[in-house]
Design a protein around this motif. Structure first.
Motif, short mmCIF file in Angstrom:
data_model
loop_
_atom_site.label_atom_id
_atom_site.label_comp_id
_atom_site.label_asym_id
_atom_site.label_seq_id
_atom_site.Cartn_x
_atom_site.Cartn_y
_atom_site.Cartn_z
N SER A 65 2.01 68.74 -5.69
CA SER A 65 1.79 68.15 -7.02
C SER A 65 0.85 66.95 -6.93
O SER A 65 0.60 66.43 -5.86
N TYR A 66 0.33 66.53 -8.09
CA TYR A 66 -0.57 65.39 -8.08
C TYR A 66 -0.29 64.46 -9.25
O TYR A 66 0.31 64.84 -10.25
N GLY A 67 -0.73 63.22 -9.08
CA GLY A 67 -0.62 62.22 -10.15
C GLY A 67 -1.97 61.55 -10.34
O GLY A 67 -2.86 61.68 -9.50
N LEU A 68 -2.10 60.83 -11.45
CA LEU A 68 -3.39 60.25 -11.79
C LEU A 68 -3.20 58.83 -12.32
O LEU A 68 -2.33 58.59 -13.16
N VAL A 69 -4.01 57.90 -11.79
CA VAL A 69 -4.00 56.51 -12.28
C VAL A 69 -5.36 56.25 -12.92
O VAL A 69 -6.41 56.46 -12.31
N PHE A 70 -5.31 55.80 -14.18
CA PHE A 70 -6.54 55.63 -14.95
C PHE A 70 -7.09 54.21 -14.84
O PHE A 70 -6.37 53.27 -14.52
N ALA A 88 8.94 60.19 -17.74
CA ALA A 88 8.52 61.53 -17.29
C ALA A 88 9.45 62.11 -16.21
O ALA A 88 9.82 63.28 -16.30
N PRO A 89 9.85 61.32 -15.21
CA PRO A 89 10.79 61.90 -14.23
C PRO A 89 12.07 62.42 -14.89
O PRO A 89 12.59 63.46 -14.50
N ILE A 90 12.56 61.71 -15.93
CA ILE A 90 13.80 62.14 -16.59
C ILE A 90 13.53 63.31 -17.54
O ILE A 90 14.22 64.32 -17.50
N LYS A 91 12.49 63.15 -18.38
CA LYS A 91 12.28 64.18 -19.42
C LYS A 91 11.53 65.39 -18.91
O LYS A 91 11.83 66.52 -19.29
N VAL A 92 10.51 65.17 -18.08
CA VAL A 92 9.69 66.30 -17.62
C VAL A 92 10.29 66.93 -16.36
O VAL A 92 10.44 68.14 -16.27
N GLN A 93 10.64 66.08 -15.42
CA GLN A 93 11.16 66.62 -14.15
C GLN A 93 12.66 66.87 -14.21
O GLN A 93 13.23 67.44 -13.28
N LYS A 94 13.30 66.42 -15.31
CA LYS A 94 14.75 66.63 -15.52
C LYS A 94 15.60 66.08 -14.36
O LYS A 94 16.58 66.68 -13.96
N ALA A 139 6.41 57.46 -9.29
CA ALA A 139 7.77 57.87 -9.67
C ALA A 139 7.90 59.39 -9.80
O ALA A 139 8.99 59.94 -9.73
N MET A 140 6.77 60.06 -9.98
CA MET A 140 6.79 61.53 -10.07
C MET A 140 6.74 62.17 -8.68
O MET A 140 6.68 63.39 -8.55
N ASN A 141 6.72 61.32 -7.65
CA ASN A 141 6.64 61.80 -6.26
C ASN A 141 5.50 62.80 -6.03
O ASN A 141 5.72 63.90 -5.49
N PRO A 142 4.29 62.42 -6.40
CA PRO A 142 3.18 63.37 -6.21
C PRO A 142 2.82 63.50 -4.73
O PRO A 142 3.01 62.56 -3.96
#
Ligand SMILES: Nc1ncnc2c1ncn2[C@@H]1O[C@H](COP(=O)(O)OP(=O)(O)OP(=O)(O)O)[C@@H](O)[C@H]1O
Ligand SMILES: [Mg+2]
Length: 227
Positions: A65-70, A88-94, A139-142
């Motif tokens: 997986s990947y993450g992005l910093v703007f 996002a970790p709670i709502k998207v990654q459950k 926090a999304m552990n990319p």
């Protein structure tokens, strides 16, 4: 092990080719630096790689997986620091709330922001906002983290603060792709550098190779940063 491989990527806007046959790969633990003049296609490359833009040609393959910093942080203004990181970790990654909060607090500590978890973005400095957005991405552990000019909205002092955080991540072997105008930072942190011009990769290699290049265009570009 390859985490990202891009082959023969092409992208046009209104008939103008802004990415021309770009191929790159990123191994686990590697830091790829992307440099080049304004308009050369650096952001478009990142946007295509992260699905924010649809490429016209080529193949993009990820392992993980990947993450992005703007550049401009893109924090949610009506969310607290904590909620920006944990949403996002709670709502998207459950993921489980208690665990996500615990991890978020560890990330905030690492970013030197332990006392700011209840603050809102408008109450933070630019450097603090950028550290929150890095924490949010982490926090999304990319497996791989992309940065598009993470310091260009910051003054020199705050820039140093963010570059230090990214350097620490590099020391922890975080895999990263960083678009930057900070040449000495690219030279210090990147394992591999690509220099883009006009939608092409004009030069690539180790920092020593790229910064020592005898290519006239490359020398002119780098010279501007040494004046
Ligand atoms: N959504 C879009 N629609 C039309 N043209 C675009 C769009 N996005 C980018 N471009 C054009 O594509 C080219 C590459 O832009 P890009 O933002 O990738 O450059 P960059 O290398 O990131 O520049 P900078 O260093 O200024 O951020 C530019 O000519 C730009 O005007
Ligand atoms: Mg850009």
């Amino acid at each position: 092990m390859k985490l990202l491989e891009i082959k023969n990527l092409g992208k046009s806007f209104d008939g103008v080719e802004v990415l021309k046959d770009i191929s790159i790969s990123v191994n686990r633990g590697e830091v790829l630096g992307i440099i080049g003049p304004s308009g050369s296609g650096k952001s478009t490359l990142l946007r295509c790689a992260t699905g924010l833009e649809q490429a016209d040609k080529g193949v993009i393959s990820y392992e993980g997986s990947y993450g992005l910093v703007f550049q401009n942080f893109n924090l949610f203004p009506h969310y607290s620091v904590m909620k920006n990181i944990t949403d996002a970790p709670i709502k998207v990654q459950k993921r489980e709330k208690a665990e996500v909060y615990k991890e978020a607090r560890e990330l905030l500590k690492k970013m030197g922001l332990s006392d700011r978890e209840k603050a809102y973005p408008f109450q933070l400095s630019g450097g603090q906002k950028q550290r929150v957005s890095i924490a949010r991405a982490l926090a999304m552990n990319p497996d791989i983290l992309f940065f598009d000019e993470p310091t260009s909205a910051l003054d020199p002092e705050l820039t140093g603060e963010i570059l230090k955080v990214i350097k620490e991540l590099a020391n922890e072997n975080m895999t990263m792709v960083i678009v930057t105008h900070e040449m000495s930072f690219a030279q210090n942190v990147a394992d591999h550098i690509i220099f883009m011009e006009d939608g092409y990769i004009l030069e690539e290699g180790s920092p020593e190779e790229v910064f020592g290049s005898s290519n006239e265009r490359m020398k002119m570009f780098l010279g501007k940063f040494c004046e």
